[in-house]
Design a protein around this motif. Structure first.
Motif, PDB file in Angstrom:
ATOM      1  N   PRO A   1       0.812  -1.221   0.000  1.00  0.00           N
ATOM      2  CA  PRO A   1       0.000   0.000   0.000  1.00  0.00           C
ATOM      3  C   PRO A   1       0.849   1.275   0.000  1.00  0.00           C
ATOM      4  O   PRO A   1       1.731   1.435   0.836  1.00  0.00           O
ATOM      5  N   ASP A   2       0.587   2.150  -0.985  1.00  0.00           N
ATOM      6  CA  ASP A   2       1.229   3.472  -1.043  1.00  0.00           C
ATOM      7  C   ASP A   2       2.757   3.402  -1.033  1.00  0.00           C
ATOM      8  O   ASP A   2       3.423   4.247  -0.422  1.00  0.00           O
ATOM      9  N   PHE A   3       3.312   2.407  -1.716  1.00  0.00           N
ATOM     10  CA  PHE A   3       4.754   2.164  -1.645  1.00  0.00           C
ATOM     11  C   PHE A   3       5.571   3.417  -1.945  1.00  0.00           C
ATOM     12  O   PHE A   3       6.498   3.768  -1.195  1.00  0.00           O
ATOM     13  N   TYR A   4       5.256   4.094  -3.036  1.00  0.00           N
ATOM     14  CA  TYR A   4       6.094   5.234  -3.442  1.00  0.00           C
ATOM     15  C   TYR A   4       5.915   6.433  -2.511  1.00  0.00           C
ATOM     16  O   TYR A   4       6.854   7.212  -2.296  1.00  0.00           O
ATOM     17  N   LYS A   5       4.743   6.564  -1.922  1.00  0.00           N
ATOM     18  CA  LYS A   5       4.542   7.603  -0.904  1.00  0.00           C
ATOM     19  C   LYS A   5       5.366   7.282   0.339  1.00  0.00           C
ATOM     20  O   LYS A   5       5.993   8.178   0.939  1.00  0.00           O
ATOM     21  N   LEU A   6       5.406   6.003   0.723  1.00  0.00           N
ATOM     22  CA  LEU A   6       6.227   5.600   1.874  1.00  0.00           C
ATOM     23  C   LEU A   6       7.699   5.909   1.619  1.00  0.00           C
ATOM     24  O   LEU A   6       8.418   6.368   2.513  1.00  0.00           O
ATOM     25  N   ARG A   7       8.127   5.656   0.377  1.00  0.00           N
ATOM     26  CA  ARG A   7       9.526   5.961   0.031  1.00  0.00           C
ATOM     27  C   ARG A   7       9.800   7.461   0.143  1.00  0.00           C
ATOM     28  O   ARG A   7      10.847   7.877   0.674  1.00  0.00           O
ATOM     29  N   ASP A   8       8.864   8.282  -0.352  1.00  0.00           N
ATOM     30  CA  ASP A   8       9.038   9.734  -0.263  1.00  0.00           C
ATOM     31  C   ASP A   8       9.151  10.189   1.197  1.00  0.00           C
ATOM     32  O   ASP A   8       9.968  11.055   1.530  1.00  0.00           O
ATOM     33  N   ILE A   9       8.327   9.589   2.063  1.00  0.00           N
ATOM     34  CA  ILE A   9       8.365   9.935   3.493  1.00  0.00           C
ATOM     35  C   ILE A   9       9.742   9.608   4.075  1.00  0.00           C
ATOM     36  O   ILE A   9      10.357  10.428   4.761  1.00  0.00           O
TER      37      ILE A   9
ATOM     38  N   ILE B   1       6.220   6.549   8.885  1.00  0.00           N
ATOM     39  CA  ILE B   1       5.580   5.569   8.001  1.00  0.00           C
ATOM     40  C   ILE B   1       4.412   4.891   8.706  1.00  0.00           C
ATOM     41  O   ILE B   1       3.337   4.681   8.116  1.00  0.00           O
ATOM     42  N   LYS B   2       4.589   4.580   9.985  1.00  0.00           N
ATOM     43  CA  LYS B   2       3.493   3.984  10.754  1.00  0.00           C
ATOM     44  C   LYS B   2       2.291   4.926  10.809  1.00  0.00           C
ATOM     45  O   LYS B   2       1.138   4.496  10.629  1.00  0.00           O
ATOM     46  N   LYS B   3       2.541   6.195  11.024  1.00  0.00           N
ATOM     47  CA  LYS B   3       1.472   7.188  11.081  1.00  0.00           C
ATOM     48  C   LYS B   3       0.711   7.238   9.754  1.00  0.00           C
ATOM     49  O   LYS B   3      -0.525   7.288   9.727  1.00  0.00           O
ATOM     50  N   HIS B   4       1.440   7.203   8.645  1.00  0.00           N
ATOM     51  CA  HIS B   4       0.808   7.242   7.324  1.00  0.00           C
ATOM     52  C   HIS B   4      -0.045   5.999   7.080  1.00  0.00           C
ATOM     53  O   HIS B   4      -1.181   6.101   6.606  1.00  0.00           O
ATOM     54  N   LEU B   5       0.491   4.835   7.405  1.00  0.00           N
ATOM     55  CA  LEU B   5      -0.251   3.584   7.199  1.00  0.00           C
ATOM     56  C   LEU B   5      -1.483   3.528   8.104  1.00  0.00           C
ATOM     57  O   LEU B   5      -2.556   3.090   7.675  1.00  0.00           O
ATOM     58  N   ASN B   6      -1.332   3.977   9.342  1.00  0.00           N
ATOM     59  CA  ASN B   6      -2.476   3.994  10.261  1.00  0.00           C
ATOM     60  C   ASN B   6      -3.590   4.895   9.746  1.00  0.00           C
ATOM     61  O   ASN B   6      -4.781   4.593   9.907  1.00  0.00           O
TER      62      ASN B   6
ATOM     63  N   LEU C   1      -4.347   5.227   6.752  1.00  0.00           N
ATOM     64  CA  LEU C   1      -5.007   4.438   5.699  1.00  0.00           C
ATOM     65  C   LEU C   1      -5.762   3.246   6.274  1.00  0.00           C
ATOM     66  O   LEU C   1      -6.197   2.370   5.528  1.00  0.00           O
ATOM     67  N   GLN C   2      -5.873   3.200   7.610  1.00  0.00           N
ATOM     68  CA  GLN C   2      -6.532   2.091   8.315  1.00  0.00           C
ATOM     69  C   GLN C   2      -5.757   0.776   8.166  1.00  0.00           C
ATOM     70  O   GLN C   2      -6.344  -0.299   8.115  1.00  0.00           O
TER      71      GLN C   2
END
Length: 310
Positions: A241-249, A284-289, A291-292
């Protein structure tokens, strides 16, 4: 001679972005634990498994830990030996962090230590690879070799097996995030193309050579700019999920690199220190959370020791 032993074996990050099936390194956490006891009757039995939600087989020939111990005892011609095994899963299954590898390595290290080490660690790698074949259909070494040997390992060749331990910058930290989504290793391997363009292969070869050189030179900048994968990551990233956004973060917070651990869904970053690694995992945890998506995070230096007696 010992009658019982408790062993920890570490999780591992395989592929290391550009090194598909040929590079891997061990981390301090998470990992698995095995308790092994001698018994009077010959044979290998599993008496207890915890932390797997009932997903792993108790039958000795079907569990990677016991099956690899059986292979090992057969090879050293000690089938007269009897052992009971408890497996305590302290790391998530299907995380892309070498879960089956950690269990298998803990079992092999335990039996070898109980028998006063008839084999060295390098000699045990093929037995661990058989365990990997049982677990995911492919007996690759990029998880089991670093789990057994510790540190950063290059698999130069599989036939014959040729493993090289690589140096690495001691200051390097690894930030790992396991998003709690399902990415079975067998399915992730099926997605990979069986033919590649020569121009892509040349890019990949350059990056692998650059990464290995960067490790030897302890050059963080060279390590970072070499960790690009044009062959496998573009396909496998779809499953995360959102791999490239996670990389940017991660890169925005000072990561040296970012990529998929093994077949995923775990992702990892190299960082220059623990503080940077902590910030990356939290963001990254905050971003994934948001996204539920639940996740587990780990921050660790590279583990140069491998398995250890507890």
């Amino acid at each position: 001679m010992r009658e019982s032993i408790k062993v920890f074996a570490p999780a591992t990050v395989a592929n290391v972005v550009c090194g598909f099936d040929i590079l891997g390194f061990a981390v301090d956490a998470p990992g698995d634990e095995v308790i092994m006891r001698r018994k009077a009757e010959p044979g290998v039995v599993i008496t207890k498994i915890t932390g797997d939600d009932g997903r792993l087989p108790m039958e000795a020939s079907k569990n990677t830990v016991s099956a690899s111990v059986q292979d090992y005892l057969s090879y050293i011609e000690r089938t007269d030996i009897g052992v009971e095994i408890e497996l305590h899963k302290k790391m998530p299954i299907g995380s892309g962090l070498g879960s089956s590898s950690a269990s298998t390595v803990a079992g092999l290290f335990a039996i070898n230590t109980l028998l006063d080490e008839p084999l060295n660690r390098m000699q045990m790698v093929p037995f661990a690879m058989k365990g990997e074949e049982l677990a995911c259909g492919s007996g690759h070494a990029d998880n089991v070799a670093p789990a057994l040997l510790g540190g950063f390992v290059l698999i130069r060749s599989y036939k014959p097996l040729d493993l090289i331990k690589l140096p690495f910058p001691e200051s390097l930290y690894c930030a790992i995030v396991f998003p709690e989504v399902d990415v079975p290793t067998r399915d992730a391997r099926r997605m990979i193309r069986d033919k590649v363009l020569l121009k892509d292969a040349v890019i990949q070869w350059g990056n692998i050579a650059g990464l290995v050189t960067g490790l030897f030179m302890k050059d963080l900048d060279l390590i970072g700019r070499s960790m690009i994968d044009v062959l496998v990551e573009p396909v496998r990233s779809i499953l995360i999920p959102d791999f490239y956004k996670l990389r940017d973060i991660a890169m925005g917070l000072g990561a040296i690199s970012f990529g998929i651990s093994g077949s995923g869904p775990s992702v990892f970053s190299f960082a220059k220190d623990k503080d940077t690694a902590d910030k990356i995992t939290l963001a990254i945890k905050k971003h994934l959370n948001a996204l539920q998506i639940g996740c587990q995070t780990y921050v660790s230096p590279i583990n140069g020791e491998g398995p250890r007696i507890l």
